[in-house]
Structure formats: C-alpha cells, structure tokens
Design an enzyme around this catalytic site. Structure first.
Site, short mmCIF file in Angstrom:
data_model
loop_
_atom_site.label_atom_id
_atom_site.label_comp_id
_atom_site.label_asym_id
_atom_site.label_seq_id
_atom_site.Cartn_x
_atom_site.Cartn_y
_atom_site.Cartn_z
CG ASP A 2 -36.02 86.29 46.08
OD1 ASP A 2 -35.52 86.67 45.00
OD2 ASP A 2 -35.40 86.28 47.15
CG ASN A 50 -33.83 95.13 47.28
OD1 ASN A 50 -35.00 94.93 47.54
ND2 ASN A 50 -32.97 94.12 47.11
C1 IPE Z 1 -37.51 90.39 43.16
O1 IPE Z 1 -36.76 89.29 42.79
C2 IPE Z 1 -37.05 91.10 44.39
C3 IPE Z 1 -37.09 92.59 44.34
C4 IPE Z 1 -36.17 93.32 44.93
C5 IPE Z 1 -38.16 93.32 43.64
P1 IPE Z 1 -35.19 89.31 42.52
O2 IPE Z 1 -34.83 90.52 41.76
O3 IPE Z 1 -34.48 89.13 43.82
O4 IPE Z 1 -35.00 88.02 41.62
P2 IPE Z 1 -33.81 86.98 41.62
O5 IPE Z 1 -33.56 86.56 43.04
O6 IPE Z 1 -32.62 87.66 41.02
O7 IPE Z 1 -34.31 85.85 40.78
MG MG Z 2 -33.58 87.62 44.85
#
Ligand code: IPE
Ligand code: MG
Length: 220
Positions: A2, A50
């Site tokens: 994250d 996602n």
């Molecule tokens: C990566 O971080 C997570 C994935 C789905 C690849 P984020 O995209 O959640 O990053 P933040 O939370 O917006 O900083």
């Molecule tokens: Mg995130």
C-alpha cells in the site's frame, strides 16, 4: 503493498508512477527474502475490490503485470523463484491469464523461494471457493464433517505454510481481506513506509522486529 498512490502524489506524479516504482520494490524485497532464506513471499497486488478504481488505473496495472512477467522471467528462472498467481484468474484478459499460467508452469520446479502474487484476490472469495470445491468433490458420505484441514487443503495457498509475518505498509491498520484464514497467528508489522520506499533495509527492520516477538499461539 500500500501507498503507491501517495508516493506518486508526494512527487506530483500520476498514481500509476507509484505502481511502476512499487514493482521495483517487489523485485528488491524478493531478492532480500531469497538472500535471507525466507522461503515464501506473498504479495497482495490486486484485490477483488480494486476493479472499482478508475479504468485507466486498472488498465495500467494489467499492462504492468504483463510487462513485468515478460521482463522478469529470465531472472526468476536464474534465481530459482517459483512464481504463482493466486486469485480468481478467469476475470483477466485471456492473454494475461495465459501469461500468468505459462509463468507458473515454467517456474513450478524452482525451489529456492516461492513468490505468490495475489491477483483478483479476496480472502472471503478464497474461502467461498474452497467451500464450493469441497461441496463439489463430496461423495455420498455426507456423514463426514468438514474439518479445518479440509478447508486448508482447498485454499489457493494449499501446501504452503501459514505466514509468520504480515507486513502492512503506508500505516494502514486493517487487514483488507488479505489471507483471512492463513493469518490466524501471523505477527503483524505496520510501517509508515510507503510501498515504493520499502526495500531491503525496510525488510530487514521488519524481520528484526518479528524476531523480538514472543509467539504463544494462544498458550501461556
Ligand atoms: C497500491 O497502493 C495498491 C494496489 C492496488 C496496487 P495504492 O494504490 O492503494 O496507494 P494509495 O493507498 O493510494 O497511496
Ligand atoms: Mg491504498
């Protein structure tokens, strides 16, 4: 993994720039784990939730998966990495699914370290899939009760030990549907470090913190 978006935002760059740099962290952490003798590294790359992100970000991630597989295959083979993609793979484009399955097939005999990349993965979905498999495989003997070991044997992670250490980057204090079954006794380590900044030194710090924990598994 994250904090990719925040990492990019801090640099006034688009979010996807953070994902690209995050892929470099996977590479560094994998190398670190292999050198330190860690046998299993499991990373959460794409959750069932996602898909709700903006379409261009989802598209970028799919392309990044495909490009990274192509780019890293030689290195993975050289370093004895068994690569697996775990999750509901059928939702991906056929070409990407094919790439993922080929990568798994090609690296399945490697035994230095297993890198599991969780994609279109949800912990609840995994348990539901396991239960459905059990039900489908059930013979007429319905007297038999389903036991923990049966569920375990039908998870995507079957055959793998439960994780000892769960690392959560970017200071998030939640589990976010990751390995719900498997983390029953995992030690949790939360760090403010954003994933693109999480490299070998940060891995070592996490493992050192883990080594100071006393694990009792519910006993005294
Ligand atoms: C990566 O971080 C997570 C994935 C789905 C690849 P984020 O995209 O959640 O990053 P933040 O939370 O917006 O900083
Ligand atoms: Mg995130």
């Amino acid at each position: 993994m994250d904090g990719n978006g925040r990492w990019a935002k801090q640099r006034n760059r688009p979010r996807v720039f953070g994902h690209k740099e995050g892929a470099e962290s996977v590479r560094a952490v994998l190398k670190g784990c292999a050198e330190l003798g860690v046998k299993y590294l499991t990373v959460y790359a794409f959750s069932t939730e996602n898909w709700g992100r903006p379409q261009d970000e989802v598209d970028f991630l799919m392309t990044l998966f495909a490009l990274t597989i192509d780019r890293e295959m030689g290195e993975l083979m050289k370093n004895g990495v068994k690569l697996q993609f775990l999750g509901r793979l059928t939702k991906f484009f056929p070409e990407l699914q094919k790439k993922m399955r080929e990568a798994m097939e090609k690296t399945k005999g490697n035994d230095r370290i297993t890198l599991s990349v969780m994609v279109n993965y949800g912990g609840r979905a995994e348990i539901v899939d396991a239960v459905n498999e059990i039900v489908e495989h059930r013979t007429l003997n319905t007297e038999q009760r389903v036991e923990e070991k049966d569920v375990q044997a039908h998870l995507y992670t079957k055959g793998m030990p439960d994780p000892d250490l769960l690392i959560r980057t970017a200071n998030e204090m939640r589990v976010s549907n990751f390995l719900l079954w498997q983390i029953a006794y995992a030690e949790i380590y939360v760090t403010e470090t954003l994933w693109p900044d999480f490299r070998r030194d940060q891995l070592v710090a996490a493992i050192e913190a883990y080594q100071k924990r006393e694990r009792r598994y519910g006993k005294l």
